[in-house]
Structure formats: structure tokens, C-alpha cells
Design a protein around this motif. Structure first.
Motif, PDB file in Angstrom:
ATOM      1  N   ILE A 143       0.932  -1.338  -0.077  1.00  0.00           N
ATOM      2  CA  ILE A 143      -0.020  -0.114  -0.105  1.00  0.00           C
ATOM      3  C   ILE A 143       0.849   1.137   0.062  1.00  0.00           C
ATOM      4  N   PRO A 144       1.939   1.535   0.649  1.00  0.00           N
ATOM      5  CA  PRO A 144       2.780   2.682   0.898  1.00  0.00           C
ATOM      6  C   PRO A 144       3.149   2.756  -0.429  1.00  0.00           C
ATOM      7  N   ALA A 145       3.744   1.641  -1.161  1.00  0.00           N
ATOM      8  CA  ALA A 145       4.451   1.585  -2.687  1.00  0.00           C
ATOM      9  C   ALA A 145       3.293   2.100  -3.551  1.00  0.00           C
ATOM     10  N   ALA A 146       2.181   1.666  -3.450  1.00  0.00           N
ATOM     11  CA  ALA A 146       0.868   2.098  -4.472  1.00  0.00           C
ATOM     12  C   ALA A 146       0.802   3.572  -4.160  1.00  0.00           C
ATOM     13  N   LEU A 147       0.669   4.083  -2.881  1.00  0.00           N
ATOM     14  CA  LEU A 147       0.610   5.735  -2.632  1.00  0.00           C
ATOM     15  C   LEU A 147       1.665   6.163  -3.371  1.00  0.00           C
ATOM     16  N   GLN A 197     -10.331  -7.874   2.667  1.00  0.00           N
ATOM     17  CA  GLN A 197     -10.811  -6.633   3.108  1.00  0.00           C
ATOM     18  C   GLN A 197     -10.248  -6.121   4.416  1.00  0.00           C
ATOM     19  N   GLU A 198     -10.284  -6.749   5.672  1.00  0.00           N
ATOM     20  CA  GLU A 198      -9.584  -6.270   6.809  1.00  0.00           C
ATOM     21  C   GLU A 198      -8.323  -5.641   6.815  1.00  0.00           C
ATOM     22  N   ALA A 199      -7.407  -6.593   6.174  1.00  0.00           N
ATOM     23  CA  ALA A 199      -5.938  -6.424   5.980  1.00  0.00           C
ATOM     24  C   ALA A 199      -5.872  -5.004   5.285  1.00  0.00           C
ATOM     25  N   LEU A 200      -6.375  -5.071   4.193  1.00  0.00           N
ATOM     26  CA  LEU A 200      -6.251  -3.813   3.168  1.00  0.00           C
ATOM     27  C   LEU A 200      -6.727  -2.644   3.717  1.00  0.00           C
ATOM     28  N   GLU A 201      -7.804  -2.694   4.515  1.00  0.00           N
ATOM     29  CA  GLU A 201      -8.631  -1.458   5.076  1.00  0.00           C
ATOM     30  C   GLU A 201      -7.544  -0.848   6.187  1.00  0.00           C
ATOM     31  N   SER A 202      -7.046  -1.455   6.919  1.00  0.00           N
ATOM     32  CA  SER A 202      -6.374  -1.274   7.926  1.00  0.00           C
ATOM     33  C   SER A 202      -4.986  -0.885   7.457  1.00  0.00           C
ATOM     34  N   LEU A 258      -4.418   0.542   4.448  1.00  0.00           N
ATOM     35  CA  LEU A 258      -4.669   1.686   3.955  1.00  0.00           C
ATOM     36  C   LEU A 258      -4.612   2.966   4.809  1.00  0.00           C
ATOM     37  N   GLN A 259      -5.437   2.826   5.931  1.00  0.00           N
ATOM     38  CA  GLN A 259      -5.737   3.621   7.188  1.00  0.00           C
ATOM     39  C   GLN A 259      -4.254   4.216   7.630  1.00  0.00           C
ATOM     40  N   ASN A 260      -3.522   2.927   8.016  1.00  0.00           N
ATOM     41  CA  ASN A 260      -2.327   3.492   8.545  1.00  0.00           C
ATOM     42  C   ASN A 260      -1.330   4.136   7.683  1.00  0.00           C
ATOM     43  N   ALA A 261      -1.422   3.910   6.329  1.00  0.00           N
ATOM     44  CA  ALA A 261      -0.655   4.573   5.326  1.00  0.00           C
ATOM     45  C   ALA A 261      -1.002   6.059   4.905  1.00  0.00           C
ATOM     46  N   GLY A 262      -2.314   6.361   5.534  1.00  0.00           N
ATOM     47  CA  GLY A 262      -2.783   7.749   5.435  1.00  0.00           C
ATOM     48  C   GLY A 262      -3.420   7.782   4.041  1.00  0.00           C
ATOM     49  N   GLY A 263      -3.778   6.585   3.327  1.00  0.00           N
ATOM     50  CA  GLY A 263      -4.395   6.689   2.079  1.00  0.00           C
ATOM     51  C   GLY A 263      -6.122   6.467   2.143  1.00  0.00           C
ATOM     52  N   GLU A 264      -6.485   6.832   0.703  1.00  0.00           N
ATOM     53  CA  GLU A 264      -7.989   6.220   0.791  1.00  0.00           C
ATOM     54  C   GLU A 264      -8.316   6.071  -0.562  1.00  0.00           C
TER      55      GLU A 264
END
Lengths: 343, 343
Positions: free
Chosen positions: B23-27, B44-49, B51-57
Motif C-alpha cells: 500500500i505505501p508503494a501504491a500511494l 478486506q480487513e488487512a487492506l483497510e487497516s 490503507l488507514q495506517n498509510a494515510g491513504g484512501e
């Protein structure tokens, strides 16, 4: 070195530099090992001139055996074997066969050396395929790797023989009882590796050897085992690739330290550290590959070896003479066969 | 990047760290490439958590596609293929098949990725065996090497296909017309190498490819050619061995610079040089291997990649989309076949 005399024949014409590196290496080895005798084998003129330049002279520990021919570095092994019966390489090996030397060291053409040694000395009973074994540095110390290029498309049985020979060598020179053996393989395939490697794994698992399983390329340099066994095609690619990475690293480091005045000063300050670092992975420290499985000790020096490096190959020969590696291989092989028949 | 939108599916669960690196790489990739759209595939859960930690949406350039299963790093490819039809890896590849993404990137199990990609996307016409191709650093720049582990015991015809694919890739991504092709071999054997390599050399010599002959392991890192071709067993050993040597060098250097107060000061002074050096051979800079020969673009990231490294694998995917590598491979193969029929 023990008290009795050890005699080694040196192919003084082999390698990129011939007598100009072999003779200084010989003089330094004689200086270090007081019970060592060396026989320089090569062309009269080249030998005499190099000996004079190096400030050495013939004495009761340094003799000369003339040989009129030289095997070229890219000569076909079969042609060298048939056509160069008076080559320095051949005569050096003959001296081992005749019992006049207990080992020979050559920096010449690897293929020709193996073919000639095999023809003259013959393989040990029970050994079908001799192999080239070398020491490589690891983060933990060192590892022995074989085969490094004597055989292509090795069968499972050959890989087993390599393991036996490597095990005996390590027991002899490193004084490790029952050294660990790893089989070089890849981690990516369905049930891993190709058919020969899988079959070799079955043979090794059923043997009395201390076989620890597959290791991957990176495991070699992490010191995952004492002996790593592979086909010679694979082993040679592995060895040359390693040399390539090492050269590239050295190249990058030199470039970065030469970039500007600041980096040049940094290099000066870091010199002792860089030297210590270089020494740890210096291929010269590991020079001297063993041609294992022969009725005699034959050591192959790197063709581009300098005299320090060549003298290390002489050290390997001395160690293998002292520990009688061929006899240990025979013993190890017999004990494996007894085990097989019993099971 | 050009103006039209590029969409890439990311297997967000693959690799040692899953969404926390993907996710950080994606952002960061979205930030750098304004026409890029990414689809994160995973639980779902792993991704959402993450994404939130990385400050993305989620937004119009970042979407999520849920997948209930994850392929384990040591899972058998055949079992993953049959039993994990809702894995993040499989769904990411499906998105490419369905035309919803133009490429996918995964740091997951290489064998499973290749097996699944091959099953879902199929090979290009005329390609029998897809291969894994990666970029490696050399003293002159970089080189492309294949196959790095998808195939063992490759036939001469497979090695020829690898050469065609590698040649097309280099033309596409490095903009080199008619790149040089080397065949990995050893220099020690009688007439060199094993039968398959010799046969491949004959096929390559007769082709229209810019085949320059055999290269040895050290030639790879000297940049002896643009593309080096080998069997996947050999290539994987070569790659892992290189990683091992690099790790050992780093280990030795750290130890030497940490030895005492003086060496620690030297390390401080040399820091900028050491950093510049490290960057040149940093495997993170070369992350992103191409699964070539498929009807679609699939990029394999190293399993242990961090987010910087993973974002480089995304860059590779973008470049292959922009240059349409699969179409170029087909074109290159057709032109080779026309040449063959004509001769």
C-alpha cells in the motif's frame, strides 16, 4: 609441517605468467616450509632466466626437470593429452605417478590438466568421475564446493561420489568429523529442481554421509554447510558468477572512492579498513583447487594467479600430502559402500 | 507517462509483508504517475487497516477488489492453482485477463504466480515456455537475464524462445534495436558446455537475432551483452549465488567498519561514498522481474521487497504497458519464424 621431507612437482610453465610467478612462489614456499622439496618442470631457458631473476638457485631442495613443450591455455584437452607428451604439465604429473613427487601443482589449462591427470594417475577404485573442488569464503569461514567444471550433466551417482570425496577432504584438511553436505538446488520449482538433483537427494539421504538437504545459491556464502555438491556445469557458472559479482563490487567501490577530492580523502582514511575487507574475500587466499578422485594429489592454481596466490596453491598441496587425502577418500568410499550393502 | 490512463492490479497480500509494503508503494506510485490507476487486491480487513495506517484512501485512481484467500509462500503451485481460486494473486491476474487492468504486480510465491498466470492468461502464440526475466547491474549499466527459474532442463528451442523474448523486451524498455544476446556457458569443457547449450548455440547462430556467442558467469556482471539466456535452473542458481556474494560482501564490510573506534570514524567519513556504492548494486533498484511469454503483463516483485523496492516493480509494469511488450514479443517471434522459413 612434520619432519619427513615432502616433494612437490610444479608445472612452471602453466598459467598466464609461467615461471615468472611460479618461481618466486616456489622460493617463498621453500623459505616457509623447511622440509619441503620442489621440482620445477619446464623449458630450460625460461626456467633458468626466471630463476636468476628471482635470485634463486638450484640446491638440494630445489631441482629442475626439463620439459620441451607447453600446453596452451585454450588447447583442447584431448589434443594436449595426445600431442604434448613432453609438456611441463604432463611431466609434472608423471613425477607423481613415478613416486618422485607426492603432488603436483599447475596453473595451466584446467581441462588438459584433468584429462592428463586422469590418464596418467587413473581414478581411485570406486570413483567413476573425478571432480574439481575449491574452497570459497563464507560469512562464517569457508566452504568446499565441487564439482566446479570437470563434469557436465553429472548423474545422481556422480553427485554422490562428489559428496563422498568432499566429505573426506574436509575431514582431512579441516579436521571435521562427519562434515555437513548440502546439495545445490533451486527453490522455485514445483517439487524443486531437476530429476538428477532429486535422485541425488534420495541417494544422499540413504547414505551414511551427514547430508543436510538442498541449499540455494545464497546459502553457499552464508556457510550453510561444510561441503556443497553440484554438477560441474552448475558449479562453474556459480564460481564464475561469484567472481563477476566480486569484480563488479570492486569496480563500483573504486569508482565511488575516486569520484572527487572528498571521496579520495575518505578512501585514504578508510584504507586500512578497505584492505582488511579486501583480504577477507580475496580470491588469492582461496587459490588452489583440488582434482579429487585421482590416485595422486593434483592441485590447480588459477591461471591468473600471482606468486602469492600460487604459493597458497602449494600450501594446499602440502596439506593434502600431510593428511593423505586420496587414502581418506578410498576409506570414506569403502565405508559408504559397506553401509549400502548392509542396508 | 503518456496521457491515457494506465491501470495496474496489485496483489496486495503477496510477499513477506503484504499490504504494509504494497500500500505505501501504491500511494507513492500514484503520486509519481498522474495517469496511473491502481487496484489493490486482497482481504478486506488487512487492506483497510493498512490503507488507514498509510494515510491513504479509496478514490478514482485507487480502488479495492476483495479476495478472500492468500497463496502461501511455500505453497505448491499446482495446489494454489486448483485450490485458491479466490486468492489475491488469482484475482489480480483475472483482472488482467478481463481487461480491467493492463498488468499485475505480485510479490507472492513465484511458482504459483507463473502457474496461475500461465493458466489464466495463456502463452503468446508460438511461445511454448514462458520465462522469468530480470535486470541485473553490470559495470557498464545493466543486463537482462532469463530464465531465472520458471523452467528446468530447457531445450534448445526453449532457449531460443527466451532469446527472442529477451530481445523484444530490451528493444521495448531500453530502446535498443537488435540487442546483443549471449548464451550462458562454461569455458572448461572439451568443446564447451552440455549438449542442450551447444544445440541452442546452433539455433541462435542460424537466427536473425544478434547472437554474440557464449558468455561465462563473470561476463554477466561485466555487461558482455544486453541479454543473457540460460536454463531456469542455471539462472536461478546464478541469481541466488549473486545475492549470496553481495550479502557476504556487505557483511564483511560492516564487520570491518565496526571493528574499533578508528574504523568507526572511517565509516562515518566514508558514509556518502558507501551510500553511493550501495545504491549502485542495490537489488531494490532492480526489483521487478517480468514473466515473459504470456498474453498479458505480469511482474514479480522480490518476496522480501520493501515499499521502495515494490514501487520499482510497479515502474517496470508501467514501462512494459507503455511499450506493449507482449505485442513486441509476438512481432519479434513472427519475424524470426519468417526468417527461418525463408532460409
Amino acid at each position: 609441517m612434520k619432519n619427513k621431507t615432502t616433494t612437490i612437482a610444479l608445472d612452471a610453465m602453466g598459467g598466464d605468467f609461467g615461471p615468472t610467478t611460479v618461481i618466486p612462489a616456489a622460493l617463498s614456499a621453500l623459505d616457509r616450509h623447511k622440509n619441503l622439496c620442489l621440482i620445477l618442470v619446464g623449458q630450460q631457458e625460461a626456467l633458468e632466466s626466471a630463476l636468476q631473476n628471482a635470485g634463486g638457485e638450484i640446491n638440494d631442495r630445489l631441482s629442475i626437470q626439463y620439459a620441451s613443450q607447453v600446453v596452451g591455455s585454450s588447447e583442447l584437452p584431448s589434443l594436449a593429452l595426445r600431442g604434448k607428451k613432453d609438456s611441463s604439465m604432463r611431466i609434472a604429473i608423471n613425477l607423481v605417478k613415478e613416486g618422485k613427487a607426492q603432488a603436483c601443482v599447475s596453473a595451466g589449462n584446467t581441462g588438459a590438466l584433468m584429462a592428463t591427470a586422469r590418464f596418467v594417475l587413473k581414478t581411485l577404485p570406486g570413483i567413476d568421475r573425478p571432480a574439481i573442488c575449491s574452497t570459497l569464503p563464507t560469512t562464517k569461514g569457508h566452504i568446499h564446493a565441487l564439482d566446479l567444471g570437470a563434469n557436465v550433466d553429472s548423474s545422481a551417482e556422480s553427485l554422490f561420489e562428489f559428496a563422498v570425496m568432499g566429505s573426506a577432504l574436509v575431514t582431512a584438511v579441516d579436521n571435521i568429523e562427519n562434515p555437513t553436505i548440502g546439495l545445490l538446488n533451486i527453490g522455485e520449482e514445483e517439487i524443486k529442481g531437476n530429476e538428477r538433483v532429486k535422485e541425488a537427494a534420495r541417494v544422499l539421504s540413504a547414505s551414511k554421509l551427514n547430508y543436510i538437504g538442498y541449499i540455494e545459491g545464497d546459502g553457499i556464502y552464508m556457510g550453510a554447510c561444510d561441503v556443497v555438491v553440484c554438477d560441474g556445469f552448475i558449479g562453474n557458472i556459480m564460481l564464475k558468477t561469484s567472481e563477476g559479482v566480486a569484480k563488479m563490487f570492486t569496480h563500483f567501490m573504486k569508482e565511488e572512492f575516486k569520484r572527487n577530492l572528498f571521496t579520495k580523502i575518505a578512501a585514504l582514511i578508510a584504507t586500512p579498513v578497505l584492505k582488511a575487507f579486501k583480504k577477507r574475500a580475496d580470491p588469492r587466499e582461496y587459490n588452489g583447487a583440488s582434482l579429487l578422485g585421482l590416485q595422486g594429489i593434483v592441485i590447480k592454481s588459477h591461471g591468473g594467479a600471482d606468486s602469492y596466490s600460487f604459493s597458497n596453491a602449494i600450501n594446499v598441496a602440502i596439506l593434502e600430502i600431510e593428511t593423505n587425502v586420496p587414502a581418506l577418500i578410498t576409506k570414506q568410499l569403502e565405508s559408504q559402500l559397506v553401509e549400502r550393502q548392509a542396508s
